[in-house]
Design a protein around this motif. Structure first.
Motif, short mmCIF file in Angstrom:
data_model
loop_
_atom_site.label_atom_id
_atom_site.label_comp_id
_atom_site.label_asym_id
_atom_site.label_seq_id
_atom_site.Cartn_x
_atom_site.Cartn_y
_atom_site.Cartn_z
N SER A 223 -122.65 6.04 -16.35
CA SER A 223 -122.81 7.42 -15.90
C SER A 223 -121.66 8.27 -16.41
O SER A 223 -120.49 7.89 -16.30
CB SER A 223 -122.86 7.48 -14.37
N LEU A 224 -121.98 9.43 -16.96
CA LEU A 224 -120.96 10.34 -17.48
C LEU A 224 -120.17 10.95 -16.33
O LEU A 224 -120.69 11.10 -15.21
CB LEU A 224 -121.61 11.43 -18.32
N LEU A 225 -118.93 11.31 -16.61
CA LEU A 225 -118.07 11.91 -15.60
C LEU A 225 -117.63 13.30 -16.05
O LEU A 225 -117.49 13.56 -17.25
CB LEU A 225 -116.84 11.03 -15.35
N GLY A 226 -117.40 14.16 -15.09
CA GLY A 226 -116.98 15.51 -15.38
C GLY A 226 -115.51 15.58 -15.80
O GLY A 226 -114.64 15.04 -15.12
N ILE A 227 -115.25 16.22 -16.92
CA ILE A 227 -113.87 16.37 -17.40
C ILE A 227 -113.05 17.16 -16.39
O ILE A 227 -111.87 16.86 -16.15
CB ILE A 227 -113.86 17.04 -18.79
N HIS A 228 -113.66 18.17 -15.79
CA HIS A 228 -112.96 18.97 -14.78
C HIS A 228 -112.48 18.08 -13.63
O HIS A 228 -111.34 18.21 -13.16
CB HIS A 228 -113.88 20.08 -14.25
N ASP A 229 -113.34 17.16 -13.18
CA ASP A 229 -112.97 16.27 -12.08
C ASP A 229 -111.79 15.37 -12.47
O ASP A 229 -110.91 15.09 -11.63
CB ASP A 229 -114.16 15.40 -11.66
N ILE A 230 -111.77 14.92 -13.71
CA ILE A 230 -110.68 14.05 -14.17
C ILE A 230 -109.37 14.82 -14.20
O ILE A 230 -108.31 14.31 -13.80
CB ILE A 230 -111.01 13.47 -15.55
N ILE A 231 -109.42 16.06 -14.68
CA ILE A 231 -108.21 16.89 -14.71
C ILE A 231 -107.69 17.12 -13.30
O ILE A 231 -106.48 16.99 -13.02
CB ILE A 231 -108.50 18.23 -15.42
N VAL A 232 -108.59 17.45 -12.39
CA VAL A 232 -108.19 17.71 -11.01
C VAL A 232 -107.57 16.45 -10.38
O VAL A 232 -106.54 16.52 -9.71
CB VAL A 232 -109.40 18.19 -10.18
N SER A 233 -108.20 15.29 -10.62
CA SER A 233 -107.67 14.04 -10.07
C SER A 233 -106.29 13.72 -10.64
O SER A 233 -105.40 13.24 -9.93
CB SER A 233 -108.64 12.89 -10.36
N SER A 234 -106.10 13.99 -11.93
CA SER A 234 -104.83 13.67 -12.58
C SER A 234 -103.71 14.59 -12.13
O SER A 234 -102.55 14.19 -12.06
CB SER A 234 -104.99 13.76 -14.11
N LEU A 235 -104.05 15.84 -11.83
CA LEU A 235 -103.02 16.83 -11.48
C LEU A 235 -103.03 17.18 -10.00
O LEU A 235 -102.45 18.20 -9.60
CB LEU A 235 -103.22 18.09 -12.32
N LYS A 236 -103.68 16.36 -9.20
CA LYS A 236 -103.83 16.65 -7.77
C LYS A 236 -102.52 16.95 -7.06
O LYS A 236 -102.45 17.84 -6.21
CB LYS A 236 -104.57 15.49 -7.09
N PRO A 237 -101.41 16.23 -7.37
CA PRO A 237 -100.16 16.53 -6.66
C PRO A 237 -99.68 17.96 -6.83
O PRO A 237 -98.91 18.46 -6.01
CB PRO A 237 -99.17 15.53 -7.27
N TRP A 238 -100.10 18.63 -7.92
CA TRP A 238 -99.60 19.98 -8.20
C TRP A 238 -100.63 21.06 -7.92
O TRP A 238 -100.40 22.22 -8.18
CB TRP A 238 -99.13 20.06 -9.65
N LEU A 239 -101.78 20.66 -7.41
CA LEU A 239 -102.80 21.63 -7.03
C LEU A 239 -102.66 21.93 -5.55
O LEU A 239 -102.32 21.07 -4.75
CB LEU A 239 -104.20 21.09 -7.33
N THR A 240 -102.96 23.16 -5.17
CA THR A 240 -102.84 23.55 -3.77
C THR A 240 -104.06 24.36 -3.37
O THR A 240 -104.63 25.10 -4.16
CB THR A 240 -101.58 24.39 -3.52
#
Length: 359
Positions: A223-240
């Motif tokens: 199953s394909l995954l969303g690039i946006h979701d991967i970016i969000v997961s990778s940068l989660k500590p800096w997202l608010t």
């Protein structure tokens, strides 16, 4: 030929069945049996093992494509319905039960296809020898059959998923070994190497968790995954998500833009590497620094990811991403089927990653 119930094989099950039926004496036993078969989406049949004649209900007739009004059917006709791939195996299991070695059997098999383009249909059968001659010859068997296609398709999907997950885990260990070897050759700082290795292991763990979650949801390991979701997961500590807090990371990526699961790990590793450096030297090391990420689809399954930093610090490193980090990024880009370029501008790092999102 007279017949008896072989007490050491069937008497105990009959007694247990009678005990189970006692609380339901006010309800007809045959009605209970039919309701149970309907609930289990099964049909019932019996076979005279001497004459090799079979009797069955309408469910069995419909399941096997037999004429209900043309009973008794031939046992040979039943075996003719089995795919040649499974025929010997099924006959051996049935013969084992008839011989008395095991008075019951449980088997699943593919139905013979008259047209190779027809979808595969799996059937299940469970039976017990219920009547024996005095010399131990099996005389009669009673059983149930059902359509096992949905179950088998599900099992096959799970097997494929397990094999794919096993492959990815093995790849993850191979990547870790490669990272260790790479760090041994390209860095003189044990602390720097440990920090980078730690972040990359976290990246791979995150990537595996995301792809495994999607595989469980869709029952498809590819199953394909969303690039946006991967970016969000990778940068989660800096997202608010706090309304009064200024955004530090700005992401411009279409949520519908997808990537193959085997490309998730190298993409996550790239994001972890540059975000770690942004934390140590760049905009995330200051109170007001920002990162802008823009993802743009291109032709032939290629996608461009641009990472741009703005920071008020002059401590931006001209050499901080050289050595181990540079080689790591280049290797990840190769695994993504693309390339990476980076430039240190006065306001911070500008990186461009080209990647092929197909499998």
């Amino acid at each position: 030929m007279s017949s008896i119930i072989k007490s050491d094989i069937t008497a105990a099950p009959v007694t247990r069945m009678r005990d189970r039926l006692d609380p339901f004496d006010n309800f007809n036993a045959s009605t209970r049996a039919l309701l149970a078969l309907d609930a289990g989406r099964m049909g019932c049949w019996s076979v005279n093992l001497v004459t090799e004649q079979v009797l069955g209900d309408r469910f069995i007739a419909n399941l096997l494509g037999l004429d209900y009004d043309a009973q008794p059917w031939s046992l040979a006709d039943g075996f003719d319905l089995i795919d040649p791939i499974d025929l010997d195996r099924v006959q051996a299991i049935v013969a084992k039960a008839i011989s008395g070695e095991t008075p019951t059997y449980d088997v699943e098999y593919r139905r013979r296809r008259t047209d190779p383009s027809m979808p595969v249909q799996w059937l299940g059968a469970r039976a017990q020898i219920t009547e024996w001659a005095e010399d131990g010859t099996a005389l009669r068997a009673v059983g149930v059959s059902w359509d096992a296609t949905e179950q088998k398709v599900g099992e096959e999907k799970l097997a494929v998923m397990a094999a794919e997950m096993d492959h990815r885990v093995k790849n993850a260990f191979a990547v870790i070994r490669a990272l260790i070897n790479l760090g041994d050759r390209t860095t003189d700082s044990k602390d720097e190497f440990a920090t980078t290795l730690r972040s990359q292991v976290e990246a791979m763990a995150m990537a595996h968790a995301v792809s495994a979650r999607m595989a469980r949801t869709t029952a498809d390991a590819d199953s394909l995954l969303g690039i946006h979701d991967i970016i969000v997961s990778s940068l989660k500590p800096w997202l608010t998500d706090k309304q009064d807090a200024p955004a530090r990371v700005h992401i411009d990526c279409d949520p519908a833009l997808m990537i193959h699961p085997r490309k998730v790990s190298p993409l996550a590793m790239v994001l972890y590497e540059i975000s770690t450096n942004a934390t140590k030297y760049g905009p995330l090391s200051t109170p007001v620094g920002e990162i802008h990420i823009v993802v743009t689809p291109m032709a032939n399954d290629m996608v461009r990811l641009q990472w741009s930093e703005t920071s008020d610090t002059q401590d931006a490193q001209p050499e901080a991403q050289s050595g181990f980090g540079t080689v790591l990024l280049e290797n990840c880009a190769i695994n993504l089927g693309g390339s990476v370029t980076k430039e240190m501008k006065p306001q911070g790092l500008h990186l461009e990653l080209l990647m092929n999102v197909a499998g």
